[in-house]
Design an enzyme around this catalytic site. Structure first.
Site, PDB file in Angstrom:
ATOM      1  N   LYS A  16       0.844  -1.199   0.000  1.00  0.00           N
ATOM      2  CA  LYS A  16       0.000   0.000   0.000  1.00  0.00           C
ATOM      3  C   LYS A  16       0.881   1.252   0.000  1.00  0.00           C
ATOM      4  O   LYS A  16       2.087   1.164   0.228  1.00  0.00           O
ATOM      5  CB  LYS A  16      -0.908  -0.015   1.239  1.00  0.00           C
ATOM      6  CG  LYS A  16      -0.141   0.049   2.564  1.00  0.00           C
ATOM      7  CD  LYS A  16      -1.065  -0.195   3.756  1.00  0.00           C
ATOM      8  CE  LYS A  16      -0.285  -0.165   5.057  1.00  0.00           C
ATOM      9  NZ  LYS A  16      -1.110  -0.631   6.197  1.00  0.00           N
TER      10      LYS A  16
ATOM     11  N   TYR B  19      15.211  30.509   7.769  1.00  0.00           N
ATOM     12  CA  TYR B  19      14.016  31.177   8.306  1.00  0.00           C
ATOM     13  C   TYR B  19      14.069  31.278   9.829  1.00  0.00           C
ATOM     14  O   TYR B  19      14.414  30.320  10.516  1.00  0.00           O
ATOM     15  CB  TYR B  19      12.762  30.392   7.934  1.00  0.00           C
ATOM     16  CG  TYR B  19      12.377  30.520   6.486  1.00  0.00           C
ATOM     17  CD1 TYR B  19      12.090  31.772   5.927  1.00  0.00           C
ATOM     18  CD2 TYR B  19      12.284  29.393   5.671  1.00  0.00           C
ATOM     19  CE1 TYR B  19      11.731  31.886   4.594  1.00  0.00           C
ATOM     20  CE2 TYR B  19      11.922  29.503   4.335  1.00  0.00           C
ATOM     21  CZ  TYR B  19      11.647  30.754   3.805  1.00  0.00           C
ATOM     22  OH  TYR B  19      11.290  30.866   2.490  1.00  0.00           O
TER      23      TYR B  19
ATOM     24  N   MET C 228      11.083  24.802   2.272  1.00  0.00           N
ATOM     25  CA  MET C 228      10.258  24.009   1.360  1.00  0.00           C
ATOM     26  C   MET C 228      11.116  23.166   0.415  1.00  0.00           C
ATOM     27  O   MET C 228      10.847  21.987   0.199  1.00  0.00           O
ATOM     28  CB  MET C 228       9.331  24.920   0.554  1.00  0.00           C
ATOM     29  CG  MET C 228       8.350  24.142  -0.303  1.00  0.00           C
ATOM     30  SD  MET C 228       7.280  25.196  -1.288  1.00  0.00           S
ATOM     31  CE  MET C 228       6.207  25.896  -0.064  1.00  0.00           C
TER      32      MET C 228
HETATM   33  C1  LIG Z   1      -0.396  -1.571   6.912  1.00  0.00           C
HETATM   34  C2  LIG Z   1      -0.996  -2.856   7.336  1.00  0.00           C
HETATM   35  C3  LIG Z   1      -0.179  -3.973   7.534  1.00  0.00           C
HETATM   36  C4  LIG Z   1       1.328  -3.905   7.477  1.00  0.00           C
HETATM   37  O1  LIG Z   1       1.792  -3.350   8.669  1.00  0.00           O
HETATM   38  P1  LIG Z   1       3.356  -3.146   8.980  1.00  0.00           P
HETATM   39  O2  LIG Z   1       3.390  -2.683  10.385  1.00  0.00           O
HETATM   40  O3  LIG Z   1       3.828  -2.112   8.023  1.00  0.00           O
HETATM   41  O4  LIG Z   1       4.020  -4.452   8.764  1.00  0.00           O
HETATM   42  C5  LIG Z   1      -0.791  -5.176   7.831  1.00  0.00           C
HETATM   43  N1  LIG Z   1      -2.144  -5.254   7.938  1.00  0.00           N
HETATM   44  C6  LIG Z   1      -2.952  -4.193   7.769  1.00  0.00           C
HETATM   45  C7  LIG Z   1      -4.418  -4.373   7.925  1.00  0.00           C
HETATM   46  C8  LIG Z   1      -2.402  -2.956   7.479  1.00  0.00           C
HETATM   47  O5  LIG Z   1      -3.197  -1.909   7.338  1.00  0.00           O
END
Ligand SMILES: *Cc1c(COP(=O)(O)O)cnc(C)c1O
Length: 376
Positions: A39, A269, A317
Site C-alpha cells: 500500500k 528562516y 520548502m
Molecule cells: C499496513 C498494514 C499492515 C502492514 O503493517 P506493517 O506494520 O507495516 O508491517 C498489515 N495489515 C494491515 C491491515 C495494514 O493496514
C-alpha cells in the site's frame, strides 16, 4: 565523490527488498503464507516495481489499501492475488470484481452487495472478513450469529480468509494483543463449528512477526514495514527479535552551493541557527516539499562525504542547510545522503522519526511523489 543526477532522489535496492522478504519467510516457515503489503506506493518504494519483484520472488499474495492501488498493479500486469484491506466505496465493488481484486469485507451489508455482483456475473467471488477484535477501526463487530446468517445469505461467494488487525503488537507492557487473539480465535472456533473454515487466518503485521508473537501468525502474515527494512521499536520487555532486515531505501539530494559564513551569521528562516564560529555551509536541494520533516529544523544530520553533518536552522520548502565545515573539498553537484549509509556512517528513518517526534512509517510514506525513484 558521487555526482547528483538531479536535485533529490531515492535509490531503492531491489536486492534488499528480496532479502527482507526472504528473511520474513524464513522466520515464519513454509506453512505460513507471506503476503507483503505494498500500500501507499509500497511505502514510497514504488508499488509496481516492488510488486513485480516480490511476485518474481514467489509472493502469491500482495495487499493494498484500496481499489485504486490494486488497479494500478493490475494495469502493470501483476497477476498474483491482491487483497484490498482498507475498505471499498460503493462504486468500487464492480471494479474490484472486474480486476480480480479480493475484497476485505468490513461490515456485513457489504456481503449482500458482493452476493448481488456474484449472481449478476455468474462468478463465485472470494472475500476475506475483517473482524474488529479491539483495534476499533475497520472490521465488523457483529456477533457470530449475524456473521453466520450473512454467510448463508451469500451462497455465491466464498469466505476465504478471516483476519483482524492488532493495535499494540510491539507493546509488551499491555495484554491487548493476547486479548485480541483470544477474541479472534473464539470467533474462528464458532465459525468452524458451523462448517465455516476459511483457508487463510491472518492477524500479524511486521511487529508480531519480528517479536515472535507466534500465536498471531496463523496461516498467513501481512508484513509491510519489515519488507522495506524496518521494525518498530518495542515497548516494555520484548522477547528476542527473530527478524533481521535492512533498509532498502537511500534518500539523496544534490549539493547546490557551498560557502563560508562568518561567526554570528544567521542561517535560514527565523534565524533558528547562528554560526558560533566561522563555518562552511552547504545548501542541499531537498526540503519539506520533498517530505523531509519540517520538525527536524536544527535537529537532524545528513551524510556528506562519508561523515555526519548537522542540519543547520529550519527545514525550508525546497532547501536544507548543513554544516560542511569538515568537508573542505565539497563541491556543488556532489551528492549528500539524507537517509541511508555511506561506509560505516548511517542515518535511518527511525533516527529521523525520533527527531521529528513521529514514526519511521511517516518518514518513508512522507517522501513526496516528486522525489524520483532509481532502482539499484
Ligand atoms: C499496513 C498494514 C499492515 C502492514 O503493517 P506493517 O506494520 O507495516 O508491517 C498489515 N495489515 C494491515 C491491515 C495494514 O493496514
Amino acid at each position: 565523490m558521487e555526482q547528483a543526477p538531479c536535485r533529490c532522489w531515492v535509490e531503492i535496492s531491489k536486492r534488499r527488498i528480496a532479502e527482507n522478504f526472504a528473511a520474513v519467510r524464513e522466520v515464519v516457515g513454509p506453512a505460513v503464507e507471506v503476503m507483503p503489503v505494498v500500500k501507499a506506493d509500497a511505502y514510497h518504494h514504488g508499488a509496481v516495481e516492488v510488486s513485480r519483484l516480490l511476485a518474481g520472488q514467489g509472493a502469491r499474495w500482495l495487499a493494498v489499501s484500496n481499489v485504486e492501488e490494486g488497479v494500478e498493479l493490475r494495469d502493470a500486469g501483476i497477476g498474483v492475488r491482491i487483497l484490498v484491506m482498507a475498505g471499498l466505496l460503493g462504486g468500487e465493488w464492480e471494479t474490484a470484481v472486474a480486476r480480480d481484486l479480493t475484497p476485505v469485507i468490513q461490515s456485513l451489508d457489504e456481503l449482500a452487495l458482493l452476493e448481488r455482483i456474484a449472481l449478476r456475473t455468474g462468478r463465485r467471488l472470494a472475500w476475506h472478513l475483517k473482524i474488529d477484535t479491539g483495534l476499533g477501526r475497520l472490521g465488523t463487530r457483529a456477533p457470530s450469529g449475524e456473521i453466520l446468517s450473512a454467510i448463508h445469505a451469500a451462497p455465491h461467494t466464498g469466505l476465504e480468509g478471516l483476519m483482524t488487525h492488532l493495535a499494540s503488537a510491539s507493546d509488551f507492557k499491555e495484554s491487548q494483543t493476547q486479548q485480541q487473539l483470544i477474541a479472534f480465535e473464539s470467533m474462528f472456533m464458532i465459525l468452524a463449528g458451523h462448517g465455516c473454515t476459511p483457508r487463510y487466518l491472518h492477524t500479524a503485521s511486521s511487529s508480531a512477526i519480528a517479536y515472535g508473537r507466534r500465536g498471531a501468525w496463523k496461516t498467513m502474515v501481512r508484513p509491510g514495514l519489515s519488507i522495506y527494512g524496518y521494525v518498530s521499536p518495542a515497548e516494555g520487555d520484548p522477547p528476542e527479535r527473530l527478524l533481521a532486515v535492512r533498509p532498502a531505501l537511500t534518500w539523496k539530494a544534490a549539493v547546490l552551493d557551498v560557502k563560508d559564513v562568518p561567526q554570528g551569521a544567521a542561517i535560514g528562516y527565523g534565524a533558528l541557527f547562528r554560526a558560533p564560529r566561522p563555518m562552511r555551509i552547504a545548501v542541499l536541494g531537498a526540503g519539506y516539499a520533498d517530505g523531509y520533516p519540517h520538525q527536524l529544523g536544527n535537529r537532524s544530520r545528513v551524510i556528506l562525504k562519508g561523515r555526519h553533518a548537522a542540519l543547520l536552522g529550519a527545514v525550508s520548502m525546497d532547501l536544507l542547510t548543513v554544516d560542511a565545515t569538515g568537508c573542505p573539498d565539497l563541491q556543488p553537484g556532489n551528492a549528500a545522503t539524507l537517509l541511508g549509509r555511506e561506509g560505516e556512517v548511517a542515518v535511518d528513518a527511525a533516527e529521523l522519526a525520533l527527531g521529528a517526534g513521529t514514526i519511521a512509517y511517516t518518514v518513508l510514506c512522507g517522501i513526496a511523489a516528486r522525489v524520483k525513484k532509481v532502482y539499484v
